[in-house]
Design a protein around this motif. Structure first.
Motif, PDB file in Angstrom:
ATOM      1  N   ASP A 237      54.813  25.617  32.444  1.00 38.89           N
ATOM      2  CA  ASP A 237      53.865  25.160  31.244  1.00 38.89           C
ATOM      3  C   ASP A 237      52.803  26.116  30.656  1.00 38.89           C
ATOM      4  O   ASP A 237      51.956  26.371  31.798  1.00 38.89           O
ATOM      5  CB  ASP A 237      53.187  23.799  31.561  1.00 38.89           C
ATOM      6  N   ILE A 238      53.022  26.739  29.723  1.00 36.69           N
ATOM      7  CA  ILE A 238      51.918  27.620  29.378  1.00 36.69           C
ATOM      8  C   ILE A 238      50.442  27.338  28.987  1.00 36.69           C
ATOM      9  O   ILE A 238      50.419  26.161  28.284  1.00 36.69           O
ATOM     10  CB  ILE A 238      52.405  28.833  28.522  1.00 36.69           C
ATOM     11  N   THR A 239      49.375  27.574  29.564  1.00 34.81           N
ATOM     12  CA  THR A 239      48.086  27.069  29.321  1.00 34.81           C
ATOM     13  C   THR A 239      47.144  28.088  28.604  1.00 34.81           C
ATOM     14  O   THR A 239      46.272  27.711  28.164  1.00 34.81           O
ATOM     15  CB  THR A 239      47.389  26.822  30.749  1.00 34.81           C
ATOM     16  N   TYR A 240      47.606  29.330  28.378  1.00 33.58           N
ATOM     17  CA  TYR A 240      46.740  30.382  27.730  1.00 33.58           C
ATOM     18  C   TYR A 240      47.387  31.611  27.558  1.00 33.58           C
ATOM     19  O   TYR A 240      48.191  32.047  28.170  1.00 33.58           O
ATOM     20  CB  TYR A 240      45.647  30.540  28.787  1.00 33.58           C
TER      21      TYR A 240
ATOM     22  N   GLU B 168      49.251  32.799  30.779  1.00 29.53           N
ATOM     23  CA  GLU B 168      49.093  32.106  32.136  1.00 29.53           C
ATOM     24  C   GLU B 168      49.707  30.657  31.787  1.00 29.53           C
ATOM     25  O   GLU B 168      49.751  29.913  30.804  1.00 29.53           O
ATOM     26  CB  GLU B 168      47.398  31.988  32.116  1.00 29.53           C
ATOM     27  N   SER B 169      50.152  30.432  33.072  1.00 23.93           N
ATOM     28  CA  SER B 169      50.356  29.003  33.389  1.00 23.93           C
ATOM     29  C   SER B 169      49.599  28.618  34.504  1.00 23.93           C
ATOM     30  O   SER B 169      48.626  29.236  34.884  1.00 23.93           O
ATOM     31  CB  SER B 169      51.892  28.994  33.624  1.00 23.93           C
ATOM     32  N   VAL B 170      49.763  27.289  34.821  1.00 24.38           N
ATOM     33  CA  VAL B 170      48.859  26.791  36.097  1.00 24.38           C
ATOM     34  C   VAL B 170      48.654  27.839  37.203  1.00 24.38           C
ATOM     35  O   VAL B 170      47.690  28.027  37.886  1.00 24.38           O
ATOM     36  CB  VAL B 170      49.199  25.352  36.356  1.00 24.38           C
ATOM     37  N   LYS B 171      49.911  28.099  37.727  1.00 15.83           N
ATOM     38  CA  LYS B 171      50.182  28.746  38.964  1.00 15.83           C
ATOM     39  C   LYS B 171      50.642  30.112  38.888  1.00 15.83           C
ATOM     40  O   LYS B 171      50.990  30.961  39.838  1.00 15.83           O
ATOM     41  CB  LYS B 171      51.344  27.947  39.739  1.00 15.83           C
ATOM     42  N   ALA B 172      50.527  30.778  37.721  1.00 15.41           N
ATOM     43  CA  ALA B 172      50.969  32.124  37.392  1.00 15.41           C
ATOM     44  C   ALA B 172      50.447  32.885  36.286  1.00 15.41           C
ATOM     45  O   ALA B 172      50.126  32.124  35.316  1.00 15.41           O
ATOM     46  CB  ALA B 172      52.547  32.305  37.294  1.00 15.41           C
TER      47      ALA B 172
ATOM     48  N   PRO C   3      48.820  26.658  23.154  1.00 17.07           N
ATOM     49  CA  PRO C   3      49.697  27.411  23.769  1.00 17.07           C
ATOM     50  C   PRO C   3      51.015  26.999  23.912  1.00 17.07           C
ATOM     51  O   PRO C   3      52.074  27.821  24.280  1.00 17.07           O
ATOM     52  CB  PRO C   3      48.828  27.938  24.842  1.00 17.07           C
ATOM     53  N   GLU C   4      50.968  25.757  24.179  1.00 16.88           N
ATOM     54  CA  GLU C   4      52.408  25.160  24.434  1.00 16.88           C
ATOM     55  C   GLU C   4      53.684  25.512  23.362  1.00 16.88           C
ATOM     56  O   GLU C   4      54.623  25.272  23.753  1.00 16.88           O
ATOM     57  CB  GLU C   4      52.508  23.502  24.518  1.00 16.88           C
TER      58      GLU C   4
ATOM     59  N   ASN D 162      56.228  27.710  24.767  1.00 16.34           N
ATOM     60  CA  ASN D 162      57.146  26.825  25.358  1.00 16.34           C
ATOM     61  C   ASN D 162      58.137  26.086  24.511  1.00 16.34           C
ATOM     62  O   ASN D 162      59.586  26.061  24.611  1.00 16.34           O
ATOM     63  CB  ASN D 162      56.554  25.827  26.275  1.00 16.34           C
TER      64      ASN D 162
END
Lengths: 447, 479, 124
Positions: free
Chosen positions: C37-40, C60-64, C87-88, C91
């Motif tokens: 899930d892309i956040t930015y 950016e996603s939450v963990k990457a 940003p979604e 996806n």
């Protein structure tokens, strides 16, 4: 052995399961030639013995004095509930909240801390704190470098000299330029600051109150900085900030502060915490831990560390900063402190200090030869000029149990006679009276 | 729980000072004052006490729970250390008091603590001198790399890069970059540094190698003497990340085996509490040749036994902390070292390693443990086929145990990293083993149960994507 | 989702749609899937000039977090500003609404893969 619970039988049973004979066999990887050449530390002591040793070391410090020393670090009353609550083991002995389901206490407190910092500084977003005011200033400079892609900082000489040394230490290998704009008799030279902010400048950095205690309004300077594409960074004192014009009102982009005076004892220099807040557009440039509100799978409100993709454990060499912690317990103390005092308590604290200082200065400046350094407005700290070395005077009075202030000569050229005097809500009329009398008699005798 | 701000009731007060005779507006012109008072919470003392007591109950902590979080050394934090740091002879001491007379006359007790703690750390690590200024581990790393840079600059060496193994903590590359170096990563083989990979990237431009030993897989670097020799050839220095110092006290001194710089974490190895993420303290020790570059001030012992602060170090890198570092944390570590003594510290490492190996053996058939050899004070395991590390971690939370570190180091798939520390007893370790066996069994029989975990915690799994996208970072961003 | 055959692909998982003198850039379905899930999305500024292979932003996603590399050389003439708030879209629609940057080409794209070759790369 203290804090090791294993009985001999248990040790034996565990060694058997591991499949080695002795504890030292566990270290077979460390070959004999790599073993310690020496390890001669004294034998352990009982808890009682350690405590009494610390008692006597503590007693060897001169804390039984009446002090008018500040210079960025202040002795305020800390409500007893701050200690009682922050020393709860659930806060004290937790780690960084990596597992949010079992760290909501720490996370919600960080979220509330961020809110309180933003409201105090009048900014949009804050992080969970950095090490101290000096590292906050450095991180603000790095934010400006990233945001503007420029490499020059213009900094007012009225910014705490200790933090300026930290800034030059930390940026020594950053390929950047730091321009220091000299102060004008203890006040900001705003015309010179403005002239120094050009289109190569990443940020202009000022402090309010300045190191000499003077108050100012930097609105115009920040407007000019914006017109040049540079950021405005301001460092403030949290208690005085409860009454002074805010970074937000002045149009600053980043506001920082040392949070020591929000419930941290002086403790010979730390631990303190750095407050750091910015405008919304800069949030992603902000280093450090940040908590955010979200919800769980059942829709219940909860908090997590967020925007972590900027951080070192994911970005490694490309992270916004190498910082991987915050001063969580100090931030918690600051939050509890602010909650107990509330807006009225914080402003009263500021005002009592201001009132006390005016009372002191009225009398001090009536001593022949003692004058104010400048006629700029001030809060609870101001610089006076003495007819003798301030260092010498401070030394003489300190021997008698009164520390009259901080001699600034070590940090500023040609200011050996300048003394920085601070008052807080803790000073009584009587103490102020004694200080003035001692100073008067010392100066009569010393001239 | 409601936030402080939601509970605020205008006009209610907690612990406030007496009313001043004059208000700010009587003393300063309006143009210098804020338009309205800050909207901080208005609460009674009891409101505040209830709120924070309530929040504290939502946390797991070492005091309340087994906390086998790898690479964090969550050992018991002895209560008497709080007494030491709380003595008013220390807490009331203004840091600038040391600058008033004879550079330290009024602060002899505090300077003695600093000097003695430096000496203790020198003896523990075999380094020649320590600075206590760095305010956390990452701050210590940065300090260490800045010292390395100052050394090379002074010698006229042209150095541009620092080598870091892929198993290193993320702070290593971030600190090296901040200190102005390019980072060269090298892969490991069988969990430790591969001398051939090192040889391939080693040239005259290498300033240093940053190493964690035992490394983040909990393994000892057997090739150490070899590595030291290789680096010497190109005048590169060797940096020791002391994150894992709890494994080797009294067993190896990094100074004896050729390291030039080491940072320690007082909040890991020396039992000072983590406080939910800080404050820590990250002292840095150096070999003889780096002493001239240490940050100022330095505490020095005079012939008459008194202590002074010295600033006269022309080659010093400057100030890392505003004053002497996180002094309140030093007091706790100093008290801890006095309490344990040399024998106690050695025992701490021995039992930390015993507990880790015991747990590793007992979990061999439950988890996949990739490195078939003795571990040091921690070890990594992979989740069994078909299960995810994250789900196992969450299921542990449901059962009252804090999760191990998950997904670190990055080079191990579905990684769980356990560090039990020496202060946990055998029953606690045995309980963890049965609990993990039960979790794995549940995961096989009813995979959904693991995906749903945790259910007994104050909140369940949180939506981190929504948090990052919506960015509600304060109460005022909540609309 | 299959990769459209009218696009060119970079080994660093960006796609390019050449439109005369201009090109539109984005990241592939494979890339968005790997990130989660892309956040930015951080994009270059209009007016920036890019060399082929140059870093131009971050996803950016939450963990990457993953760097974006420009597969072509040229000047940025537009960026997809709707990604700031949503940003979604990267996806949901990587090849259409999730586009990122429009450039005025300085040279014709070179060294890029066809859809078929890119799919092969992803399967390796």
């Amino acid at each position: 052995m203290p804090y090791i619970p294993h009985t001999e039988e248990e040790t034996r049973a565990m060694l058997d399961i591991v499949g080695v004979r002795t504890l030292d066999d566990l270290f077979a990887d460390i070959s004999p030639d790599m073993r310690p050449k020496s390890f001669s530390l004294p034998a352990g002591l009982s808890e009682m013995e350690v405590c009494s040793r610390l008692d006597s070391l503590a007693a060897a410090n001169h804390t039984n004095v009446v002090s008018f020393l500040g210079a960025g670090f202040y002795d305020h009353h800390i409500p007893k509930a701050v200690d009682a609550l922050s020393s709860r083991g659930e806060f004290l002995t937790a780690y960084t909240p990596y597992q949010p389901e079992v760290s909501q206490g720490t996370l919600q407190a960080i979220f509330e801390f961020q809110t309180a910092v933003c409201r105090l500084l009048d900014m949009d977003a804050a992080n969970a704190s950095v090490y101290d005011g000096g590292s906050a200033l450095f991180e603000a400079g790095m934010m400006a470098f990233r945001q503007t892609r420029r490499r020059k900082l213009v900094i007012d000489e009225c910014v705490n000299p200790i933090w300026r040394v930290m800034l030059s230490t930390y940026t020594a290998n950053q390929h950047c330029e730091i321009v220091i704009v000299p102060h004008k008799n203890g006040t900001s030279d705003k015309a010179a600051l403005k002239a120094a902010v050009d289109r190569d400048c990443a940020a202009v950095m000022v402090q309010n109150p300045g190191f000499f205690g003077s108050l100012d309004d930097y609105t115009e300077l920040f407007t000019h900085a914006r017109s040049q594409g540079a950021l405005g960074v301001i460092s403030v004192y949290p208690v005085m900030q409860s009454v002074l014009k805010t970074p937000g009102e002045m149009g600053a982009d980043i506001a920082v502060a040392d949070g020591q005076e929000l419930g941290m004892p002086l403790s010979f220099g730390g631990p303190y915490l750095g407050l750091m807040a910015c405008r919304r557009e800069l949030v992603r440039q902000m280093p450090g831990r940040i908590a955010g509100r979200t919800h769980d799978v059942d829709g219940k409100t909860g908090y997590v560390l967020t925007l972590q993709a900027r951080e070192q454990h994911i970005r490694r060499s490309k992270a916004t900063s190498n910082i991987c912690s915050n001063q969580a317990l100090c931030a918690l103390r600051a939050l509890i402190h602010m909650s107990l005092l509330g807006p009225e308590g914080l402003s009263r604290t500021a005002e009592l200090g201001m009132e006390n200082l005016r009372r002191a200065l009225d009398r001090l400046t009536s001593i022949p030869g003692v004058t104010m350094l400048n006629d700029a407005p001030f809060g609870n700290e101001a610089a006076i000029v003495l007819p003798m070395s301030a260092y010498e005077l401070a030394d003489r009075l300190t021997r008698k149990g009164y520390v009259p202030g901080f001699p600034v000569g070590n940090y500023y050229k040609n200011m050996d006679n300048v003394l920085l005097v601070t008052c807080t809500e803790k000073h009584s009329r009587e103490q102020i009276g004694i200080l003035c009398e001692m100073m008067a008699s010392e100066l009569r005798g010393g001239m | 729980m409601k936030t402080l701000f939601e509970q605020s009731c205008p006009g209610r007060v907690g612990v406030i000072p007496r009313k001043p005779g004059k208000r700010a507006s009587d003393m300063l012109s309006a143009s210098l004052l804020r338009r309205e008072t800050p909207r901080l919470p208005e609460l009674s003392e009891l409101d505040v006490v209830r709120h924070f007591t309530g929040l504290s109950r939502l946390n797991y902590s070492v005091d309340g729970n087994f906390y086998p979080l790898g690479s964090c050394t969550m050992k018991y934090n002895a209560k008497f250390m709080e007494y030491a740091a709380g003595l008013s002879g220390f807490t009331a001491l203004h840091p600038l008091m040391a600058q008033l007379r004879g550079a330290g006359h009024y602060t002899q007790g505090a300077l003695q603590v600093i000097w003695e703690l430096e000496q203790q750390l020198c003896e523990i690590t075999g380094m020649k001198a320590f600075t206590l200024q760095p305010m956390a581990g990452a701050n210590g790393e940065f300090t260490g790399v800045m010292l390395i840079a100052a050394y090379h600059r002074d010698k006229g060496n042209r150095k541009t890069k620092i080598i870091i193994p892929d198993s290193a903590h993320g702070t290593n590359p971030a600190s090296a970059t901040l200190a102005g170096y390019d980072v060269v990563n090298i892969p490991s083989r069988d969990g430790i540094i591969d001398p051939e990979e090192l040889e391939a990237v080693l040239d005259d431009e290498v300033a240093a190698l940053m190493m964690t030993c035992p490394n983040t897989l909990g393994l000892f670097e057997n090739n150490l003497p070899h590595i030291v020799e290789k680096l010497r050839r190109v005048d590169a220095l060797l940096y020791y990340d002391g994150a894992n110092m709890n494994a080797i006290m009294g067993k190896m001194r990094v100074g004896d085996v050729g390291f030039d710089v080491v940072h320690l974490n007082l909040h890991k190895t020396f039992g000072t509490p983590h406080g939910g993420g800080g404050p820590g303290s990250g002292p840095v020790g150096v070999s003889e040749r780096l002493i001239p570059f240490l940050p100022v001030s330095r505490v020095e012992k005079q012939q008459d036994g008194s202590f002074v602060l010295s600033y006269d170090k022309p080659k010093s890198i400057g100030y890392i902390a505003p004053f002497y570092g996180n002094f309140g944390v030093f007091l706790k570590a100093y008290a801890y070292i006095l309490r344990l003594g040399g024998e106690g510290l050695r025992r701490a490492s021995e039992y930390a390693v015993l507990n880790a190996n015991y747990l590793r053996r007992k979990l061999e058939h439950t988890l996949n443990i990739p490195h078939e050899r003795l571990c040091m004070h921690e070890f990594v395991a992979s989740a069994p086929e078909g299960l995810r590390a994250l789900d196992i971690a969450k299921a542990m939370l449901d059962r009252g145990v804090h999760a191990p570190t998950v997904y670190f180091p990055l080079i191990v798939p579905e990684c769980l990293m356990f560090e039990p520390t020496e202060t946990e007893n055998k029953e606690t370790l045995d309980e963890l083993v049965s609990l993990l066996e039960e979790i794995i069994k549940t995961g096989r029989e009813n995979p959904q149960a693991l995906l749903d975990a945790p259910v007994h915690t104050p909140v369940r799994r949180l939506d981190e994507t929504a948090a990052a996208r919506r960015m509600i970072l304060t109460e005022d961003m909540a609309e | 989702m299959s990769n459209p055959t009218n696009l060119l692909y970079a080994e660093s998982h960006e796609w390019v749609r050449v439109e005369g003198e201009e090109a539109v850039l984005g990241i592939t379905d494979h890339a968005q899937h790997a990130l989660g899930d892309i956040t930015y999305v951080e994009l270059p500024a209009v007016g920036d000039s890019l060399a082929a292979g140059q870093e131009m932003g971050v996803v950016e996603s939450v963990k990457a977090a993953s760097d974006l590399y420009s597969p072509v050389a040229g000047e940025v003439i537009a960026v997809n500003e709707t990604l700031n708030d949503t940003p979604e879209l990267v996806n949901q629609s990587p090849y259409d609404q999730g586009w990122m940057v429009r450039v005025k080409l300085a040279a014709q794209p070179a060294g890029l893969l066809s859809a078929a070759d890119y799919e092969k790369l992803c399967q390796e």
